[in-house]
Design a protein around this motif. Sequence first.
Motif, PDB file in Angstrom:
ATOM      1  N   ALA A  91      -7.976 -33.351  -3.738  1.00  0.00           N
ATOM      2  CA  ALA A  91      -6.591 -33.492  -4.197  1.00  0.00           C
ATOM      3  C   ALA A  91      -5.673 -32.639  -3.336  1.00  0.00           C
ATOM      4  CB  ALA A  91      -6.478 -33.104  -5.668  1.00  0.00           C
ATOM      5  N   LEU A  92      -5.776 -32.824  -2.034  1.00  0.00           N
ATOM      6  CA  LEU A  92      -4.972 -32.092  -1.056  1.00  0.00           C
ATOM      7  C   LEU A  92      -3.780 -32.938  -0.619  1.00  0.00           C
ATOM      8  CD1 LEU A  92      -7.970 -30.735   1.049  1.00  0.00           C
ATOM      9  CD2 LEU A  92      -6.470 -29.374  -0.418  1.00  0.00           C
ATOM     10  N   PRO A  93      -2.826 -32.373   0.138  1.00  0.00           N
ATOM     11  CA  PRO A  93      -1.728 -33.174   0.677  1.00  0.00           C
ATOM     12  C   PRO A  93      -2.221 -34.351   1.515  1.00  0.00           C
ATOM     13  CG  PRO A  93      -1.207 -30.850   0.855  1.00  0.00           C
ATOM     14  CD  PRO A  93      -2.629 -30.929   0.375  1.00  0.00           C
ATOM     15  N   ASP A  94      -1.359 -35.342   1.695  1.00  0.00           N
ATOM     16  CA  ASP A  94      -1.725 -36.628   2.295  1.00  0.00           C
ATOM     17  C   ASP A  94      -2.544 -36.512   3.571  1.00  0.00           C
ATOM     18  OD1 ASP A  94      -0.272 -37.717   0.249  1.00  0.00           O
ATOM     19  OD2 ASP A  94       1.322 -38.551   1.506  1.00  0.00           O
ATOM     20  N   ASP A  95      -2.165 -35.603   4.461  1.00  0.00           N
ATOM     21  CA  ASP A  95      -2.785 -35.549   5.790  1.00  0.00           C
ATOM     22  C   ASP A  95      -3.986 -34.611   5.860  1.00  0.00           C
ATOM     23  OD1 ASP A  95      -1.270 -33.252   5.435  1.00  0.00           O
ATOM     24  OD2 ASP A  95      -0.660 -33.114   7.537  1.00  0.00           O
ATOM     25  N   GLN A  96      -4.476 -34.135   4.710  1.00  0.00           N
ATOM     26  CA  GLN A  96      -5.551 -33.147   4.728  1.00  0.00           C
ATOM     27  C   GLN A  96      -6.824 -33.603   4.007  1.00  0.00           C
ATOM     28  OE1 GLN A  96      -4.118 -29.261   3.441  1.00  0.00           O
ATOM     29  NE2 GLN A  96      -2.120 -29.632   4.396  1.00  0.00           N
ATOM     30  N   HIS A  97      -6.989 -34.895   3.804  1.00  0.00           N
ATOM     31  CA  HIS A  97      -8.121 -35.385   3.024  1.00  0.00           C
ATOM     32  C   HIS A  97      -9.420 -35.481   3.817  1.00  0.00           C
ATOM     33  CE1 HIS A  97      -5.097 -37.638   0.190  1.00  0.00           C
ATOM     34  NE2 HIS A  97      -5.033 -36.325   0.085  1.00  0.00           N
ATOM     35  N   PHE A  98      -9.320 -35.690   5.119  1.00  0.00           N
ATOM     36  CA  PHE A  98     -10.483 -36.100   5.907  1.00  0.00           C
ATOM     37  C   PHE A  98     -11.596 -35.064   5.932  1.00  0.00           C
ATOM     38  CE2 PHE A  98     -12.606 -36.056  10.112  1.00  0.00           C
ATOM     39  CZ  PHE A  98     -13.336 -37.229   9.978  1.00  0.00           C
ATOM     40  N   ALA A  99     -11.305 -33.845   6.348  1.00  0.00           N
ATOM     41  CA  ALA A  99     -12.366 -32.867   6.582  1.00  0.00           C
ATOM     42  C   ALA A  99     -13.168 -32.584   5.317  1.00  0.00           C
ATOM     43  CB  ALA A  99     -11.769 -31.570   7.137  1.00  0.00           C
ATOM     44  N   ALA A 100     -12.481 -32.401   4.200  1.00  0.00           N
ATOM     45  CA  ALA A 100     -13.176 -32.102   2.951  1.00  0.00           C
ATOM     46  C   ALA A 100     -13.996 -33.297   2.478  1.00  0.00           C
ATOM     47  CB  ALA A 100     -12.180 -31.678   1.881  1.00  0.00           C
ATOM     48  N   THR A 101     -13.447 -34.502   2.624  1.00  0.00           N
ATOM     49  CA  THR A 101     -14.176 -35.705   2.221  1.00  0.00           C
ATOM     50  C   THR A 101     -15.419 -35.895   3.081  1.00  0.00           C
ATOM     51  OG1 THR A 101     -12.124 -36.764   1.498  1.00  0.00           O
ATOM     52  CG2 THR A 101     -14.009 -38.196   1.888  1.00  0.00           C
ATOM     53  N   LYS A 102     -15.265 -35.745   4.382  1.00  0.00           N
ATOM     54  CA  LYS A 102     -16.404 -35.882   5.290  1.00  0.00           C
ATOM     55  C   LYS A 102     -17.495 -34.873   4.952  1.00  0.00           C
ATOM     56  CE  LYS A 102     -17.701 -35.535  10.176  1.00  0.00           C
ATOM     57  NZ  LYS A 102     -17.242 -35.248  11.559  1.00  0.00           N
ATOM     58  N   SER A 103     -17.107 -33.621   4.757  1.00  0.00           N
ATOM     59  CA  SER A 103     -18.088 -32.579   4.443  1.00  0.00           C
ATOM     60  C   SER A 103     -18.814 -32.879   3.134  1.00  0.00           C
ATOM     61  CB  SER A 103     -17.387 -31.217   4.366  1.00  0.00           C
ATOM     62  OG  SER A 103     -18.296 -30.198   4.014  1.00  0.00           O
ATOM     63  N   ALA A 104     -18.067 -33.315   2.125  1.00  0.00           N
ATOM     64  CA  ALA A 104     -18.684 -33.616   0.833  1.00  0.00           C
ATOM     65  C   ALA A 104     -19.711 -34.736   0.959  1.00  0.00           C
ATOM     66  CB  ALA A 104     -17.614 -33.982  -0.184  1.00  0.00           C
ATOM     67  N   LEU A 105     -19.359 -35.807   1.638  1.00  0.00           N
ATOM     68  CA  LEU A 105     -20.279 -36.931   1.797  1.00  0.00           C
ATOM     69  C   LEU A 105     -21.504 -36.525   2.606  1.00  0.00           C
ATOM     70  CD1 LEU A 105     -17.690 -39.775   2.481  1.00  0.00           C
ATOM     71  CD2 LEU A 105     -19.214 -39.615   0.482  1.00  0.00           C
ATOM     72  N   GLU A 106     -21.284 -35.772   3.670  1.00  0.00           N
ATOM     73  CA  GLU A 106     -22.409 -35.367   4.510  1.00  0.00           C
ATOM     74  C   GLU A 106     -23.341 -34.395   3.800  1.00  0.00           C
ATOM     75  OE1 GLU A 106     -20.619 -35.993   9.008  1.00  0.00           O
ATOM     76  OE2 GLU A 106     -20.464 -33.999   8.089  1.00  0.00           O
ATOM     77  N   HIS A 107     -22.862 -33.757   2.752  1.00  0.00           N
ATOM     78  CA  HIS A 107     -23.701 -32.850   1.973  1.00  0.00           C
ATOM     79  C   HIS A 107     -24.162 -33.483   0.660  1.00  0.00           C
ATOM     80  CE1 HIS A 107     -22.003 -29.892   4.811  1.00  0.00           C
ATOM     81  NE2 HIS A 107     -23.113 -29.225   4.578  1.00  0.00           N
ATOM     82  N   GLY A 108     -24.117 -34.819   0.616  1.00  0.00           N
ATOM     83  CA  GLY A 108     -24.712 -35.535  -0.505  1.00  0.00           C
ATOM     84  C   GLY A 108     -23.918 -35.562  -1.780  1.00  0.00           C
TER      85      GLY A 108
END
Length: 346
Positions: A73-90
């Motif tokens: 639930a970050l600002p519009d342009d800040q979703h990618f890194a956290a989403t990628k990390s979460a998915l890559e960590h299962g």
Amino acid sequence: MSEKLRIGVIGAGIMGQQYVRIYQDHPYARVTKVAARRLESAQEVATRFEVPRATDDWRTITESSEIDAVCVALPDDQHFAATKSALEHGKHVLIEKPMTTDLGEADELVRIAERSGKVAQVAFNHRWLAPYHQGKASIAAGEIGMPLTSYARKNDTIFVPTKFISWAAETTPAWFLSCHDMDLVTWFFASEPVEARAWGVKKVLVAQGIDTYDMIQAQVRYANGAIATFESGWVHPNTFPTMVDSFIGVVGEHGHLHFDRKRESLEMSTPKSFTYPKTFLSADVFGTLRGAFPSCLDDFVNAIRKGHAPAVGVRDGRRVTAILTAVHESLASGGETVRVPALAGE
């Protein structure tokens, strides 16, 4: 899954707090950690909603073996890194809209999410509003014939870019507002967007030191020949009786649909103001938040518990990002028509 889903929420702003509150009331979920850029903000939210842990490093959520699902639930342009990390960590992931503001990032998230086998849902919560869902069902049943055109607008008061969010200069009204309408209209049309053109105005907000568009109008053509116009802006005066003026119209071969959400069935006057209180997306009912937004969050949990695909997946999120990428390329060119990019490799 019999135990409660352990959820980490990244972002302690307006939307992040809603995520925390809703999941703390959920029968099959609990928030175990909240992250914010400022530790004090995370701690304040954690204390208020009885979350056991707070952090200023979201990686301690995405990389934790004690977290099952992550809400970004970050600002519009800040979703990618956290989403990628979460998915890559299962982790399963619920991503605030828009999924990303960068098409390369969106393409990568589609690949990562589909490879992971985890539930990755984009929070286009308007799909959970009963009128929109009924409209989709009516179109799918052929009741108005094939859709020919749509006009959609979302116009906020100037309170939103100047007071409500602190990062308006990092986005545009199209990313912030039209993304909802683009998701809905594309869902209604059941067709791929193929090209877009757009024009915008920068005047009011720039004069206040906020370098973003006041208003944007975009046209999108779809593969089935249907066309749609999307209007977004956030310079309505604060005397406007509701924070957002929201309308969608669809014209089909044999009929039409109008969705006018300015009033939402309630008007209210007091000695101070005349308003149309917003209640459909989220409203406090007997101490619990209810409405389309809580239902969106509930279905994310249901998808995980029951092992089925989310109602709005990463390909839906990517499709909206692709439209908006073309729209903003057209804006930069002064209104030239731009192809909506297909997913790389397809």
